[in-house]
Design an enzyme around this catalytic site. Structure first.
Site, PDB file in Angstrom:
ATOM      1  N   GLY A  44      -3.418   6.048  -8.560  1.00  0.00           N
ATOM      2  CA  GLY A  44      -3.401   7.513  -8.656  1.00  0.00           C
ATOM      3  C   GLY A  44      -4.580   8.023  -9.468  1.00  0.00           C
TER       4      GLY A  44
ATOM      5  N   ARG B 299      -6.721  12.428  -9.717  1.00  0.00           N
ATOM      6  CA  ARG B 299      -6.557  13.686 -10.466  1.00  0.00           C
ATOM      7  C   ARG B 299      -5.755  13.440 -11.757  1.00  0.00           C
ATOM      8  NH1 ARG B 299      -1.952  17.107  -7.058  1.00  0.00           N
ATOM      9  NH2 ARG B 299      -0.248  16.413  -8.389  1.00  0.00           N
TER      10      ARG B 299
ATOM     11  N   ASP C  74      -0.404   3.883  -0.911  1.00  0.00           N
ATOM     12  CA  ASP C  74       0.818   4.649  -1.185  1.00  0.00           C
ATOM     13  C   ASP C  74       1.801   3.667  -1.807  1.00  0.00           C
ATOM     14  OD1 ASP C  74       3.233   5.926  -1.192  1.00  0.00           O
ATOM     15  OD2 ASP C  74       3.059   6.723   0.841  1.00  0.00           O
TER      16      ASP C  74
ATOM     17  N   ASN D 187      -0.447   4.161 -13.149  1.00  0.00           N
ATOM     18  CA  ASN D 187      -0.408   5.580 -13.533  1.00  0.00           C
ATOM     19  C   ASN D 187       0.298   6.464 -12.506  1.00  0.00           C
ATOM     20  OD1 ASN D 187      -1.620   8.238 -14.680  1.00  0.00           O
ATOM     21  ND2 ASN D 187      -2.402   8.125 -12.577  1.00  0.00           N
TER      22      ASN D 187
ATOM     23  N   SER E 106       7.097   7.924 -19.833  1.00  0.00           N
ATOM     24  CA  SER E 106       7.196   9.340 -20.232  1.00  0.00           C
ATOM     25  C   SER E 106       8.216   9.465 -21.365  1.00  0.00           C
ATOM     26  CB  SER E 106       7.685  10.180 -19.057  1.00  0.00           C
ATOM     27  OG  SER E 106       8.052  11.475 -19.483  1.00  0.00           O
TER      28      SER E 106
ATOM     29  N   TYR F 214      13.808  11.173 -12.695  1.00  0.00           N
ATOM     30  CA  TYR F 214      12.526  10.859 -13.341  1.00  0.00           C
ATOM     31  C   TYR F 214      12.754  10.080 -14.644  1.00  0.00           C
ATOM     32  CZ  TYR F 214       7.831  11.900 -15.265  1.00  0.00           C
ATOM     33  OH  TYR F 214       6.569  11.823 -15.805  1.00  0.00           O
TER      34      TYR F 214
ATOM     35  N   ALA G 230      15.325   8.255 -15.458  1.00  0.00           N
ATOM     36  CA  ALA G 230      15.809   6.895 -15.136  1.00  0.00           C
ATOM     37  C   ALA G 230      14.632   6.012 -14.714  1.00  0.00           C
ATOM     38  CB  ALA G 230      16.852   6.954 -14.026  1.00  0.00           C
TER      39      ALA G 230
ATOM     40  N   LYS H 208      11.499   6.325 -15.550  1.00  0.00           N
ATOM     41  CA  LYS H 208      10.545   6.068 -16.640  1.00  0.00           C
ATOM     42  C   LYS H 208      11.145   5.152 -17.705  1.00  0.00           C
ATOM     43  CE  LYS H 208       6.982   8.426 -15.113  1.00  0.00           C
ATOM     44  NZ  LYS H 208       5.724   7.778 -14.775  1.00  0.00           N
TER      45      LYS H 208
ATOM     46  N   ILE I 114       1.518  16.917 -21.093  1.00  0.00           N
ATOM     47  CA  ILE I 114       0.061  16.883 -20.974  1.00  0.00           C
ATOM     48  C   ILE I 114      -0.333  17.888 -19.883  1.00  0.00           C
ATOM     49  CG2 ILE I 114      -1.937  15.381 -20.526  1.00  0.00           C
ATOM     50  CD1 ILE I 114      -0.167  14.387 -22.904  1.00  0.00           C
TER      51      ILE I 114
END
Ligand code: NAI
Length: 233
Positions: A10, A13, A53, A78, A130, A143, A145, A147, A176
């Site tokens: 990733g 960006r 992907d 990432n 995170s 999300y 779970a 992370k 961020i």
């Protein structure tokens, strides 16, 4: 540090792009993955860009040849997504998409590089998790779970690979400023952050570079938080 070969998922960006730029600026060779090659924003003769992907095992299988040829010494997992919804309204697809991309995707890419690192008898794996995975966040059961799963994965792998001179750590950013968080910024949120600002991509990049350096040789199995003090244990 001497020039190294780094794989960043990733990388087109946000935090991933900052990580790619950070490693290139330090003179390294980078393999960056993205989902649409035509949109990749950085050019360098030390940069290879390839399509991947991480939610699709066929795409990961195709990517394997490129990884085998490149032989990464450092992996930065990432790539990640959010599909936020309150738990009672959360669909199976929202749950499965996030787990499949963030957690299983991290597993898939790590599997690709581990054998190569074992052969090289040296490696660094850095997973971007995170603070949502540590403190929880309403609307992010999927999300969070995924992370905290990444943090557990990090610790197990650190134990398995430590004797082979491979360190495995995760970085848990707070809020961020990137495309992912552009709808979340508000004054109430900033008030809760002891440093009274959103993080910037460079706040995460500097820790990624540190963990990749020889200065971090004795750090493994850790989750390091970069959140302006939002979450304190
Ligand atoms: P972003 O949305 O700007 O970038 C995410 C990157 O992941 C993009 O390059 C995207 O193409 C890639 N990606 C998404 N799904 C993919 C897939 N199936 N296969 C391959 N690549 C895929 O987000 P941002 O903010 O740069 O986030 C980067 C990482 O940092 C993510 O893992 C995110 O969960 C994590 N993070 C971000 C925080 C923030 O405040 N921005 C806070 C905590 C963690």
């Amino acid at each position: 540090m001497e020039s190294k070969k780094i794989l960043v998922t990733g990388g087109n960006r946000g935090i991933g792009k900052g990580i790619v730029e950070g490693f290139l600026n330090d003179g390294n060779e980078v393999l960056a993955s993205c989902r649409d090659l035509s949109k990749f924003p950085i050019k360098s003769d030390r940069l290879t860009v390839a399509e991947l992907d991480i939610s699709d095992s066929k795409s990961v299988d195709k990517f394997k040849k490129i990884v085998d040829d490149f032989r990464p010494e450092i992996l930065i997992n990432n790539a990640g997504i959010t599909r936020d919804n309150l738990f009672l309204r959360m669909s199976d697809d929202e749950w499965l998409d996030v787990i499949n991309t963030n957690l299983t995707g991290t597993y898939r890419v790590t599997k690709l590089v581990t054998k190569c690192m074992l052969k090289q008898k040296w490696g660094r794996i850095i997973n971007i998790s995170s603070i949502s995975g540590m403190m929880g966040n309403s609307g992010q059961a999927n999300y969070s779970a995924s992370k905290s799963g990444i943090d557990g994965f990090t610790r197990s792998l650190a134990k398995e690979l430590g004797s082979r001179n491979i360190t495995v750590n995760s970085i848990a950013p707070g809020f961020i400023s990137t495309d992912m968080t552009e709808d979340l910024i508000n004054e109430d949120l900033i008030k809760k952050i002891p440093l009274k600002r959103m993080g910037v991509v460079e706040d995460v990049v500097s820790l990624v570079l540190f963990l990749s350096s020889d200065d971090a040789n004795y750090i493994t199995g850790q989750t390091l938080v970069v959140d302006g003090g939002l979450f304190m244990k």
